[in-house]
Scaffold this motif. Structure first.
Motif, short mmCIF file in Angstrom:
data_model
loop_
_atom_site.label_atom_id
_atom_site.label_comp_id
_atom_site.label_asym_id
_atom_site.label_seq_id
_atom_site.Cartn_x
_atom_site.Cartn_y
_atom_site.Cartn_z
N LYS A 265 0.81 -1.22 0.00
CA LYS A 265 0.00 0.00 0.00
C LYS A 265 0.84 1.27 0.00
O LYS A 265 0.52 2.23 -0.72
N PRO A 266 1.93 1.36 0.79
CA PRO A 266 2.76 2.57 0.72
C PRO A 266 3.32 2.86 -0.67
O PRO A 266 3.43 4.02 -1.07
N TYR A 268 1.83 2.08 -3.48
CA TYR A 268 0.67 2.59 -4.22
C TYR A 268 0.51 4.09 -3.98
O TYR A 268 0.34 4.87 -4.92
N PHE A 269 0.59 4.51 -2.71
CA PHE A 269 0.43 5.93 -2.40
C PHE A 269 1.61 6.76 -2.88
O PHE A 269 1.43 7.92 -3.29
N ALA A 270 2.81 6.19 -2.85
CA ALA A 270 3.97 6.90 -3.38
C ALA A 270 3.77 7.21 -4.87
O ALA A 270 4.08 8.31 -5.34
N GLU A 271 3.22 6.24 -5.59
CA GLU A 271 2.95 6.45 -7.01
C GLU A 271 1.87 7.51 -7.21
O GLU A 271 1.95 8.32 -8.15
N LYS A 272 0.85 7.51 -6.35
CA LYS A 272 -0.21 8.53 -6.45
C LYS A 272 0.36 9.93 -6.21
O LYS A 272 -0.03 10.89 -6.88
N LEU A 273 1.27 10.04 -5.25
CA LEU A 273 1.89 11.33 -4.97
C LEU A 273 2.74 11.79 -6.15
O LEU A 273 2.72 12.97 -6.52
N ASP A 274 3.48 10.87 -6.74
CA ASP A 274 4.30 11.22 -7.90
C ASP A 274 3.42 11.72 -9.04
O ASP A 274 3.74 12.74 -9.68
N LEU A 275 2.31 11.05 -9.29
CA LEU A 275 1.40 11.46 -10.35
C LEU A 275 0.80 12.83 -10.07
O LEU A 275 0.56 13.61 -11.00
N SER A 276 0.57 13.13 -8.79
CA SER A 276 -0.04 14.42 -8.44
C SER A 276 0.91 15.58 -8.70
O SER A 276 0.47 16.73 -8.85
N MET A 277 2.21 15.30 -8.76
CA MET A 277 3.20 16.37 -8.96
C MET A 277 3.92 16.24 -10.30
O MET A 277 4.86 16.99 -10.57
N ASP A 301 6.09 5.45 6.01
CA ASP A 301 6.36 4.33 5.10
C ASP A 301 6.26 4.79 3.66
O ASP A 301 7.06 4.38 2.81
N ILE A 302 5.28 5.64 3.37
CA ILE A 302 5.11 6.18 2.02
C ILE A 302 6.33 7.01 1.64
O ILE A 302 6.83 6.92 0.51
N GLU A 303 6.80 7.83 2.58
CA GLU A 303 7.99 8.64 2.31
C GLU A 303 9.20 7.78 1.97
O GLU A 303 9.97 8.10 1.06
N ALA A 304 9.36 6.68 2.71
CA ALA A 304 10.50 5.79 2.46
C ALA A 304 10.39 5.16 1.06
O ALA A 304 11.39 5.07 0.32
#
Length: 338
Positions: A265-266, A268-277, A301-304
């Motif tokens: 899951k982390p 997944y969210f890291a990829e969502k953050l990358d897409l947002s920027m 965990d997402i930051e890592a």
């Protein structure tokens, strides 16, 4: 009052340094918390000449959601006004948006995000998918209840009126919140499930989405990871790749998002953050949604994972992408610069 706040902040910094954590939330309970002190400090900051944004940001980003709810109650009692109403009248633009989001309960936050995704012209399918595939059973039940309380309408009914086909059916299945949240793996069943997924997808013409959802929405994550391992016994592809080859559009996004969340899951969210920027312009709604919703769950965990995947810290990426008080409040929620 100011010296009292400074003392509390120093205490919080000392507490954090003595209690390091490699994962989990970036926002943890503030020690020696006093909602009345915080309510008074916020009132002073909101009514200061020019508004003291730094104090507002500091208080809102160093208290947990539970503590913020207590601050809001103390503010209502002592000042006689709703804190959210005063924030709305004193702040503006994206800082106002994030501050108001932080004052909502997690269930209210998700409910408002979902309502925003469904109302008006067009539907934000990405928002629907992100929230429904990543929340636990209780969280889903809580935001469904909050949706009814906040908007006097049913979430399932709104999804039915705004979506269609397999995508609609799959969203409604996720709303049932029927996932086994244990950790037991049934190895025989995992092999059967892997075969079911293969036969529902690659082995036939057209994908049986109902069969996929029956497995992916009900089994626990540990079991499903075993299912994905066994899937390669039947196919030369991993299950995510198979879905990518078989499907397209919103239902592909939903099923692949489910598979990604089950796997990690982390990430997944890291990829969502990358897409947002990524690209021209910032998708602020998506950026805010992830940072606010995960700050008390797994943002560390997402930051890592973000740094491992993209070679730059999330803090630095957000700093490069945002500016002003909006940037400050997001970076404060991130916590570590690393």
């Amino acid at each position: 009052m100011a010296s009292n706040i400074v003392s509390q902040l120093l205490l919080h910094a000392t507490y954090a340094s003595q209690n390091p954590s490699s994962g989990g939330p970036t926002i943890t309970p503030f020690p020696n918390f006093d909602p009345c002190v915080d309510a008074a400090a916020l009132n002073n900051a909101l009514n200061a000449k020019g508004v003291d944004e730094d104090t507002i940001i500091t208080i809102l980003t160093t208290r947990t959601n539970c503590q913020r709810q207590q601050i809001a109650a103390a503010y209502q009692k002592d000042v006689g006004k709703e804190l959210k109403d005063v924030v709305k009248s004193k702040l503006s633009k994206k800082l106002e948006t994030v501050a108001l989001d932080l004052l909502k309960t997690p269930a209210q936050f998700d409910a408002h995000q979902l309502r925003g995704a469904l109302k008006g012209f067009g539907t934000d399918e990405d928002c629907l998918v992100e929230i429904l595939v990543t929340r636990r059973n209780k969280e889903i039940k809580d935001f469904m209840e909050a949706y009814k309380e906040e908007f006097n309408r049913g979430l399932a009914e709104d999804i039915k009126s705004d979506t269609s086909g397999d995508f609609q059916k799959s969203l409604l299945v996720l709303l049932e919140a029927s996932r086994d949240e244990g950790s037991e793996v049934d190895y025989d069943l995992a092999d059967d499930d892997a075969r079911v997924l293969y036969e529902a997808g690659e082995k036939r013409k057209g994908t049986d989405v109902t069969a996929f959802m029956k497995v992916l929405s009900s089994r626990n994550f540990a079991h499903l990871k075993r299912v994905f391992e066994r899937y390669t016994k039947y196919s030369k592809h991993e299950v995510g790749k198979a879905l990518d080859l078989e499907l397209n559009g919103d239902i592909e996004n939903l099923l692949i998002s489910l598979v990604k969340c089950i796997g990690n899951k982390p990430v997944y969210f890291a990829e969502k953050l990358d897409l947002s920027m990524k690209g021209c312009g910032t998708k602020d709604a998506a950026l805010i949604r992830v940072i606010v919703s995960r700050s008390e769950v797994d943002l560390k965990d997402i930051e890592a994972e973000y740094k491992a995947k993209y070679g730059i810290s999330l803090y630095s990426a957000i700093k490069n992408e945002t500016k002003g008080d909006y940037g400050k409040i997001l970076l404060a929620l991130c916590g570590s610069k690393e």
